[in-house]
Design a protein around this motif. Sequence first.
Motif, short mmCIF file in Angstrom:
data_model
loop_
_atom_site.label_atom_id
_atom_site.label_comp_id
_atom_site.label_asym_id
_atom_site.label_seq_id
_atom_site.Cartn_x
_atom_site.Cartn_y
_atom_site.Cartn_z
N ASP A 129 -22.47 -60.29 23.71
CA ASP A 129 -23.23 -59.06 23.47
C ASP A 129 -22.44 -57.83 23.90
OD1 ASP A 129 -25.41 -60.32 22.33
OD2 ASP A 129 -26.57 -60.38 24.20
N GLU A 130 -21.78 -57.92 25.06
CA GLU A 130 -20.96 -56.80 25.52
C GLU A 130 -19.77 -56.58 24.59
OE1 GLU A 130 -21.70 -57.03 30.33
OE2 GLU A 130 -20.38 -58.53 29.41
N GLY B 72 -20.94 -54.86 21.51
CA GLY B 72 -21.17 -53.45 21.81
C GLY B 72 -19.87 -52.64 21.77
N GLU C 66 -18.88 -49.60 19.29
CA GLU C 66 -18.39 -48.31 19.80
C GLU C 66 -17.10 -47.89 19.12
OE1 GLU C 66 -17.82 -48.20 24.04
OE2 GLU C 66 -19.92 -48.68 24.43
#
Length: 176
Positions: A127-128, A131, A135
């Motif tokens: 999930d990170e 992200g 970005e």
Amino acid sequence: MNLDWKYFVQGIDMLPEIFLAAIGIYIVILTYTQIFGLKSFSKMTGFDFLNTIAIGNLLAMSIATAKPGPALGALIIGILYLFNYLITIARFKSKTVEQAIDNSPILLMRDGEILHDNLKQTKITEDELRGKLREANAFRLSHVRAVILETTGDVSVMHTSENLEIEDYILEGVRS
């Protein structure tokens, strides 16, 4: 409920001292930065980042709590600048010192493939990772050439829709 308004204005009598301390410490930090260079505030390594946090903390404590007082705070901040400068010189002159102090950047993705073992090793979740890809405006995994967890904790995402190879120089020192 009774409010003690004295609590909200406690220490107001110290405003002149706080104002002078703030100006003095600010001038000291500007002077130290001129002497030791802007790298003193960089996040290029974990050590640099730690130094920046310590200086910021001492700055706030010296102004707001007077513990340590502004003069002692300025001296301690100067010692931190000097220590950072000496470590930087040692890192620059010795590969051994550099390797002992710095973390190595590590690949999290290469050529569109997620490196799950490296994610696990660095404790970064998918999930990170997603992200960070969002970005960086990455639209397809196949366009991602590399995702690197840098020594500072930042994540670099290198992506392109063209089929470009990453030059070896850019990935030098990155663990895969």
